[in-house]
Write an enzyme that holds these catalytic residues in place. Structure first.
Site, PDB file in Angstrom:
ATOM      1  N   GLY A   1       0.776  -1.247   0.000  1.00  0.00           N
ATOM      2  CA  GLY A   1       0.000   0.000   0.000  1.00  0.00           C
ATOM      3  C   GLY A   1       0.798   1.283   0.000  1.00  0.00           C
ATOM      4  O   GLY A   1       0.381   2.281  -0.583  1.00  0.00           O
TER       5      GLY A   1
ATOM      6  N   ASP B   1      -0.169   3.373   3.979  1.00  0.00           N
ATOM      7  CA  ASP B   1      -1.081   4.133   3.137  1.00  0.00           C
ATOM      8  C   ASP B   1      -2.223   4.747   3.939  1.00  0.00           C
ATOM      9  O   ASP B   1      -2.556   5.904   3.779  1.00  0.00           O
ATOM     10  CB  ASP B   1      -1.624   3.255   1.987  1.00  0.00           C
TER      11      ASP B   1
ATOM     12  N   ASP C   1      -6.824   2.713   9.564  1.00  0.00           N
ATOM     13  CA  ASP C   1      -8.255   2.420   9.612  1.00  0.00           C
ATOM     14  C   ASP C   1      -8.587   1.876  11.013  1.00  0.00           C
ATOM     15  O   ASP C   1      -8.747   2.657  11.952  1.00  0.00           O
ATOM     16  CB  ASP C   1      -8.579   1.429   8.486  1.00  0.00           C
TER      17      ASP C   1
ATOM     18  N   LYS D   1      -8.545   7.422   8.586  1.00  0.00           N
ATOM     19  CA  LYS D   1     -10.010   7.373   8.570  1.00  0.00           C
ATOM     20  C   LYS D   1     -10.544   7.803   9.921  1.00  0.00           C
ATOM     21  O   LYS D   1     -10.052   7.350  10.960  1.00  0.00           O
ATOM     22  CB  LYS D   1     -10.494   5.948   8.278  1.00  0.00           C
TER      23      LYS D   1
ATOM     24  N   PHE E   1     -14.552   3.765   1.520  1.00  0.00           N
ATOM     25  CA  PHE E   1     -13.501   2.943   0.916  1.00  0.00           C
ATOM     26  C   PHE E   1     -12.860   3.673  -0.250  1.00  0.00           C
ATOM     27  O   PHE E   1     -13.528   4.074  -1.187  1.00  0.00           O
ATOM     28  CB  PHE E   1     -14.049   1.582   0.478  1.00  0.00           C
ATOM     29  N   VAL E   2     -11.550   3.852  -0.169  1.00  0.00           N
ATOM     30  CA  VAL E   2     -10.841   4.607  -1.205  1.00  0.00           C
ATOM     31  C   VAL E   2      -9.788   3.736  -1.896  1.00  0.00           C
ATOM     32  O   VAL E   2      -9.293   2.771  -1.314  1.00  0.00           O
ATOM     33  CB  VAL E   2     -10.172   5.866  -0.603  1.00  0.00           C
TER      34      VAL E   2
ATOM     35  N   ASP F   1      -5.534  -0.326  -2.705  1.00  0.00           N
ATOM     36  CA  ASP F   1      -6.137  -1.276  -3.639  1.00  0.00           C
ATOM     37  C   ASP F   1      -7.518  -1.748  -3.218  1.00  0.00           C
ATOM     38  O   ASP F   1      -7.922  -1.610  -2.071  1.00  0.00           O
ATOM     39  CB  ASP F   1      -5.255  -2.528  -3.740  1.00  0.00           C
TER      40      ASP F   1
ATOM     41  N   ARG G   1      -4.045   0.219  -7.648  1.00  0.00           N
ATOM     42  CA  ARG G   1      -2.912   0.809  -6.940  1.00  0.00           C
ATOM     43  C   ARG G   1      -2.188   1.856  -7.778  1.00  0.00           C
ATOM     44  O   ARG G   1      -1.596   2.792  -7.252  1.00  0.00           O
ATOM     45  CB  ARG G   1      -1.888  -0.274  -6.551  1.00  0.00           C
TER      46      ARG G   1
END
Ligand code: IMP
Ligand code: MG
Length: 174
Positions: free
Chosen positions: A43, A98, A101, A130, A151-152, A158, A164
């Site tokens: 990521g 990345d 969460d 997040k 969700f990004v 990914d 990606r």
């Protein structure tokens, strides 16, 4: 690929402008210290590359191959695919990921380093954070952008290994 994106959240230009700021901050904070950057793959590949070009102090780079997410829901456990850790004795560790969460990934890795090495400090730097209730008590010291619970994908992030290589961060269509 682009047709699957509902909305672009952060363009490449916006991301790079923010990385100028974070790179400058990291350079200032770690000036005169022995810095080891550990980037969580896959990521953080784009993030690592663009950010570290903006850090103007000597550093060592290690990439850890880790997986935790399947589809758009966290699997709840961390797989370390790599066990050979570069020596970080008497060094300051900065983890790059990345996105933060649930916190499970960074919490697990941070504790592994604290328990298994003689690192002087362990801090975290994430492109995205997040705004959700964390499952584990961890926050990042350096954050590119705070985002809502959505969700990004793109810029390293990914969905089942796709997207990606998009140069921006966007929201995936349902
Ligand atoms: P955490 O362990 O729940 O904090 O999740 C961290 C990992 O889940 C990140 O390194 C990402 O690989 C993945 N992840 C979490 N949210 C997203 C997302 O919105 N898009 C893509 N990957 C995500
Ligand atoms: Mg992932």
């Amino acid at each position: 690929m682009e047709n699957d994106i509902q909305k672009i959240l952060f363009s490449e230009q916006t991301i790079l402008a923010r990385l100028d700021e974070i790179g400058w901050q990291i350079s200032k904070d770690y000036e005169g210290k022995e810095l080891s950057v550990i980037a969580i793959m896959n990521g953080s590949i784009m993030f690592m590359s663009d950010l570290l070009k903006r850090v103007r102090i000597p550093l060592q780079i290690d990439c850890w191959s880790i997986s935790s997410y399947h589809g758009s829901k966290s699997s709840g456990n961390i797989n370390f695919r790599q066990h050979d850790i570069k020596d970080v004795t008497n060094r300051h560790v900065l983890l790059l990921d990345d996105i933060l969460d649930s916190g499970l990934t960074l919490y697990t890795i941070k504790n592994k380093i604290l328990n298994e090495t003689k690192a002087l400090s362990v801090k975290s730097c994430v492109l995205l954070s997040k705004e959700v209730k964390r499952v584990k008590p961890i926050e990042a010291e350096y954050i590119g952008f705070n985002i809502e619970n959505q969700f990004v994908v793109g810029y390293g992030l990914d969905y089942n290994e796709h997207y990606r290589n998009l140069p921006y961060v966007g929201i995936l269509k349902q």
